[in-house]
Design a protein around this motif. Sequence first.
Motif, short mmCIF file in Angstrom:
data_model
loop_
_atom_site.label_atom_id
_atom_site.label_comp_id
_atom_site.label_asym_id
_atom_site.label_seq_id
_atom_site.Cartn_x
_atom_site.Cartn_y
_atom_site.Cartn_z
N UNK A 250 7.92 14.27 -12.76
CA UNK A 250 8.20 13.74 -11.43
C UNK A 250 9.24 14.67 -10.82
N UNK A 251 8.84 15.33 -9.73
CA UNK A 251 9.70 16.35 -9.12
C UNK A 251 10.15 17.36 -10.18
N UNK A 252 9.21 17.77 -11.03
CA UNK A 252 9.40 18.77 -12.09
C UNK A 252 10.35 18.34 -13.20
N UNK A 253 10.67 17.06 -13.29
CA UNK A 253 11.49 16.54 -14.38
C UNK A 253 10.66 15.52 -15.13
N UNK A 254 10.80 15.52 -16.44
CA UNK A 254 9.96 14.63 -17.24
C UNK A 254 10.40 13.18 -17.09
N UNK A 255 9.40 12.32 -17.17
CA UNK A 255 9.63 10.88 -17.08
C UNK A 255 8.55 10.17 -17.88
N UNK A 256 8.94 9.09 -18.53
CA UNK A 256 7.94 8.27 -19.22
C UNK A 256 7.37 7.32 -18.17
N UNK A 257 6.10 7.49 -17.88
CA UNK A 257 5.48 6.77 -16.77
C UNK A 257 5.28 5.28 -17.04
N UNK A 258 5.42 4.85 -18.29
CA UNK A 258 5.28 3.42 -18.58
C UNK A 258 6.51 2.64 -18.12
N UNK A 259 7.62 3.32 -17.87
CA UNK A 259 8.84 2.65 -17.41
C UNK A 259 9.12 2.90 -15.93
N UNK A 260 8.30 3.71 -15.29
CA UNK A 260 8.47 4.07 -13.88
C UNK A 260 7.55 3.20 -13.05
N UNK B 223 7.46 11.31 -4.00
CA UNK B 223 7.85 12.28 -5.02
C UNK B 223 6.60 13.00 -5.51
N UNK B 224 6.78 14.17 -6.08
CA UNK B 224 5.67 14.96 -6.62
C UNK B 224 5.47 14.59 -8.09
N UNK B 225 4.31 14.07 -8.41
CA UNK B 225 3.99 13.68 -9.78
C UNK B 225 2.96 14.68 -10.32
N UNK B 226 3.24 15.22 -11.50
CA UNK B 226 2.29 16.11 -12.17
C UNK B 226 1.90 15.48 -13.49
N UNK B 227 0.60 15.32 -13.67
CA UNK B 227 0.06 14.82 -14.93
C UNK B 227 -0.57 15.99 -15.67
N UNK B 228 -1.04 15.75 -16.86
CA UNK B 228 -1.68 16.82 -17.63
C UNK B 228 -2.87 17.41 -16.87
N UNK B 229 -3.54 16.61 -16.04
CA UNK B 229 -4.68 17.12 -15.28
C UNK B 229 -4.26 18.15 -14.24
N UNK B 230 -3.00 18.20 -13.89
CA UNK B 230 -2.53 19.12 -12.86
C UNK B 230 -1.78 20.32 -13.39
N UNK C 208 0.88 -1.16 0.00
CA UNK C 208 0.00 0.00 0.00
C UNK C 208 0.92 1.21 0.00
N UNK C 209 0.77 2.05 -1.02
CA UNK C 209 1.65 3.21 -1.16
C UNK C 209 0.83 4.49 -1.18
N UNK C 210 1.50 5.60 -0.92
CA UNK C 210 0.86 6.91 -1.02
C UNK C 210 1.60 7.70 -2.09
N UNK C 211 0.86 8.10 -3.09
CA UNK C 211 1.41 8.89 -4.18
C UNK C 211 0.87 10.31 -4.10
N UNK C 212 1.71 11.28 -4.35
CA UNK C 212 1.27 12.66 -4.45
C UNK C 212 1.16 13.00 -5.92
N UNK C 213 -0.08 13.11 -6.38
CA UNK C 213 -0.37 13.36 -7.78
C UNK C 213 -1.09 14.70 -7.88
N UNK C 214 -0.51 15.62 -8.64
CA UNK C 214 -1.11 16.94 -8.84
C UNK C 214 -1.44 17.62 -7.51
N UNK C 215 -0.57 17.43 -6.53
CA UNK C 215 -0.71 18.07 -5.23
C UNK C 215 -1.62 17.35 -4.25
#
Length: 185
Positions: free
Chosen positions: A57-67, A75-82, A8-15
């Motif tokens: 991810x932390x304001x650096x781009x990443x391809x989420x299919x490999x993460x 870490x802070x994750x920002x998607x297009x929705x954010x 069980x993890x906690x992700x910070x997505x779009x704040x």
Amino acid sequence: MAPSTSSVITLTINGEKHTLPVDHRTTLLDALREQLDLTGTKKGCDQGQCGACTVLIDDRRAVSCLQLAVAAEGREVTTIEGVAEGDELHPVQQAFLDLDGYQCGYCTPGQICSALAVLEEHAAGWPSAATADVRPEAGPPPLSPDEIRERMSGNLCRCGAYVSIVQAVARAAEARTAGTEEALA
């Protein structure tokens, strides 16, 4: 006793914090789309080659299919929705809209997230393979079409909207520069 294969993890997505159970092999892309219903991030090649799943991810781009999702915890994750501020589009989004930096729109979320990172990387003085003078004292190179194309090269557009994408990134860079100059005045 076999080791556990889920957590069980906690992700910070779009704040916002989201707690969810994941198999340790779950990619960030699959967690975003299938568990959090954030479907703006697209699944393209699922091999890290097309850029459709690009997030920040932390304001650096990443391809989420490999993460892996478990690796994004803390870490802070920002998607297009954010990216937008409420109903106010981000200048990169507005430039893509104004200049038709999309056709079918499938790659657009990844293109926009990548463009946001391009602007930050350029402002920080990071060189690209197209940068002629990479000495730190030379400062950031002009954000020419060649620089933009090189910096955005990890994002593919099947429709071929590259000319408009380059124009949109250039316009957003100009707006950013104008905004910085206004803030300094």
